[in-house]
Design an enzyme around this catalytic site. Structure first.
Site, PDB file in Angstrom:
ATOM      1  N   ASP A 133     -12.277  -9.034   4.578  1.00  0.00           N
ATOM      2  CA  ASP A 133     -13.594  -9.030   3.932  1.00  0.00           C
ATOM      3  C   ASP A 133     -14.191 -10.435   3.902  1.00  0.00           C
ATOM      4  O   ASP A 133     -15.389 -10.631   4.119  1.00  0.00           O
ATOM      5  CB  ASP A 133     -13.515  -8.493   2.493  1.00  0.00           C
ATOM      6  CG  ASP A 133     -13.722  -6.979   2.425  1.00  0.00           C
ATOM      7  OD1 ASP A 133     -13.514  -6.309   3.458  1.00  0.00           O
ATOM      8  OD2 ASP A 133     -14.088  -6.472   1.346  1.00  0.00           O
ATOM      9  N   LYS A 167       3.099 -15.343   1.702  1.00  0.00           N
ATOM     10  CA  LYS A 167       3.233 -16.008   0.407  1.00  0.00           C
ATOM     11  C   LYS A 167       4.717 -16.313   0.246  1.00  0.00           C
ATOM     12  O   LYS A 167       5.371 -15.895  -0.724  1.00  0.00           O
ATOM     13  CB  LYS A 167       2.679 -15.095  -0.707  1.00  0.00           C
ATOM     14  CG  LYS A 167       2.552 -15.751  -2.076  1.00  0.00           C
ATOM     15  CD  LYS A 167       1.436 -16.775  -2.170  1.00  0.00           C
ATOM     16  CE  LYS A 167       1.486 -17.494  -3.515  1.00  0.00           C
ATOM     17  NZ  LYS A 167       0.526 -18.610  -3.598  1.00  0.00           N
ATOM     18  N   ASP A 191      -3.202 -18.035  -0.196  1.00  0.00           N
ATOM     19  CA  ASP A 191      -4.251 -18.687  -0.992  1.00  0.00           C
ATOM     20  C   ASP A 191      -4.933 -19.776  -0.177  1.00  0.00           C
ATOM     21  O   ASP A 191      -6.160 -19.899  -0.152  1.00  0.00           O
ATOM     22  CB  ASP A 191      -3.692 -19.223  -2.323  1.00  0.00           C
ATOM     23  CG  ASP A 191      -2.429 -20.063  -2.163  1.00  0.00           C
ATOM     24  OD1 ASP A 191      -1.835 -20.085  -1.062  1.00  0.00           O
ATOM     25  OD2 ASP A 191      -2.031 -20.716  -3.158  1.00  0.00           O
ATOM     26  N   ASP A 193      -6.368  -6.903   3.989  1.00  0.00           N
ATOM     27  CA  ASP A 193      -7.521  -6.244   3.373  1.00  0.00           C
ATOM     28  C   ASP A 193      -8.470  -7.303   2.804  1.00  0.00           C
ATOM     29  O   ASP A 193      -9.678  -7.276   3.037  1.00  0.00           O
ATOM     30  CB  ASP A 193      -7.023  -5.303   2.261  1.00  0.00           C
ATOM     31  CG  ASP A 193      -8.160  -4.606   1.548  1.00  0.00           C
ATOM     32  OD1 ASP A 193      -9.086  -4.131   2.232  1.00  0.00           O
ATOM     33  OD2 ASP A 193      -8.128  -4.547   0.299  1.00  0.00           O
ATOM     34  N   TYR A 239       0.821  -1.216   0.000  1.00  0.00           N
ATOM     35  CA  TYR A 239       0.000   0.000   0.000  1.00  0.00           C
ATOM     36  C   TYR A 239       0.851   1.260   0.000  1.00  0.00           C
ATOM     37  O   TYR A 239       0.433   2.304  -0.495  1.00  0.00           O
ATOM     38  CB  TYR A 239      -0.916   0.031   1.231  1.00  0.00           C
ATOM     39  CG  TYR A 239      -2.261  -0.608   1.036  1.00  0.00           C
ATOM     40  CD1 TYR A 239      -2.383  -1.890   0.517  1.00  0.00           C
ATOM     41  CD2 TYR A 239      -3.424   0.070   1.402  1.00  0.00           C
ATOM     42  CE1 TYR A 239      -3.619  -2.474   0.371  1.00  0.00           C
ATOM     43  CE2 TYR A 239      -4.667  -0.517   1.254  1.00  0.00           C
ATOM     44  CZ  TYR A 239      -4.764  -1.787   0.739  1.00  0.00           C
ATOM     45  OH  TYR A 239      -5.994  -2.357   0.604  1.00  0.00           O
TER      46      TYR A 239
END
Ligand code: IPM
Ligand code: MG
Length: 366
Positions: free
Chosen positions: A253, A193, A225, A249, A143
């Site tokens: 959700d 990751k 993942d 982020d 970000y």
């Protein structure tokens, strides 16, 4: 007497202007009841700030935020400002606050209120009693990494961002997560990751090292993942999850939806000294803005987090959470959580009415 604390209220855009006033009223009455002396100021952020001042984070707002002990924010953004260049968009207001106030620790609890089990997209038995806490690093990662931009090379445009974390950034967010895990179920899952990205190999290494200071917390690691899949396959395997800005982020959700609706998920963004910004995880929801349809509970629950983490008033936080539970138990639902459930008669209400019901429930608490 306890010192009066300054609260900056930033409704922002879209449904932010509907849910924030409702949550502020709840906040004022709980503060009175639990003797937490507060002083409120208001400010502009996001699209409305662009319209009125040309800047998504006006200097005046930032100055007030620096002074305040805590900030209550609604949401930023909307279609009206979608065509602006990235660095002038409403979202910059929020991102600027996070970074200027050094709010590096973002706490996003995904808690299933039992009366809402039927509103989840998963089978009730998979989500019953779900209680996950996502700890998202909030002031670094892709970000904020430099260089970033869109450039033209050989007559073709090319976009790029930088995914970067320094050891101290990983170390401090890991400690926040370990401390929280210690107070909860004692389990921490770090998401990365590391099979592809060097930056997250370092992430894994540093989190593991910090784990040496927390022998009582069971640390595990998971690729992002797989974590996304596990969240919808068997969410109750998780207690606390810690991850970087972008993965956090996305995963927050997903976790939110497990609990029935994005409209239920609060968040706290904390600096090292306990100063915090509190906001619902849902966005400005332009499709339902201005119609008294928005669910104010995520913002009201964010206020509960504010009492707990920045105002040192855990009893006030508990009271708000109990009142929300009581209102849901009684069947009150905004549209987003209205999916009928077998054992309660659903009473569909709007934003303001939901707020009134929380007030009433607060008054009726023992
Ligand atoms: C969130 C939001 C923000 C983010 C946007 C509005 C900048 O999606 O708080 O999750 O990406 O952090
Ligand atoms: Mg988000």
């Amino acid at each position: 007497m306890t010192e009066t604390k300054e609260i900056l209220v930033l409704p922002g855009d879209g449904i932010g202007t509907e849910v924030v006033p409702v949550a502020r009223e709840v906040m004022e009455s709980v503060a009175r009841r639990y003797d937490v002396p507060l002083r409120f100021t208001e400010g502009l952020v996001g699209g409305i700030a662009i319209d009125q001042t040309g800047n998504p984070l006006p200097g005046e707002t930032l100055a007030k935020a620096v002074e305040a002990r805590a900030v209550l924010l609604g949401a930023v953004g909307g279609p009206k400002w979608d065509d602006l260049p990235t660095l002038q968009r409403p979202e910059r207001g929020l991102l600027g606050l996070r970074s200027e106030l050094a709010l590096f620790a973002n706490l996003r609890p995904a808690l299933l209120f039992a009366p809402l089990a039927a509103a989840s997209s998963l089978k009730p038995e998979l989500v019953a009693d779900l209680d996950i806490l996502i700890v998202r690093e909030l002031t670094g990662g892709i970000y904020f990494g430099e260089p970033r931009g869109i450039e033209t090379v050989d007559n073709e445009r090319r976009g790029f961002n930088t995914y970067v974390y320094s050891e101290h950034e990983i170390d401090r967010i890991a400690r926040v997560a370990f401390d929280l895990a210690r107070k909860r179920g004692g389990r921490l899952c770090s998401v990365d990751k590391a099979n592809v990205l060097e930056v997250t190999q370092l992430w894994r290494e540093v989190v593991t090292r910090v784990g040496g200071d927390y022998p009582d917390v069971a640390l595990s690691h998971m690729y992002v993942d797989n974590a996304g899949m596990q969240l919808v396959r068997e969410p109750k395997q998780f207690d606390v999850m810690v991850t970087g800005n972008m993965f956090g982020d996305i995963l927050s959700d997903v976790a939110a939806m497990l609990t029935g609706s994005l409209g239920m998920l609060p968040s706290a963004s904390l600096a090292a000294d306990g100063k915090g910004l509190y906001e619902p995880v849902h966005g400005s929801a332009p499709d339902i803005a201005g119609q008294d349809k928005a669910n104010p509970l995520a913002t009201i629950l964010s206020v509960a987090m504010m009492f707990r983490y920045s105002l040192d008033a855990p009893a006030a936080a508990d009271a708000i959470e109990a009142a929300v539970n009581a209102v849901l138990d009684a069947g009150y639902r905004t549209g987003d959580i209205a999916r009928a459930s077998a054992d309660v008669e659903v009473r569909l209400v709007g934003t303001r009415e939901m707020g009134d019901q929380v007030h009433k429930a607060l008054e009726e608490l023992p």
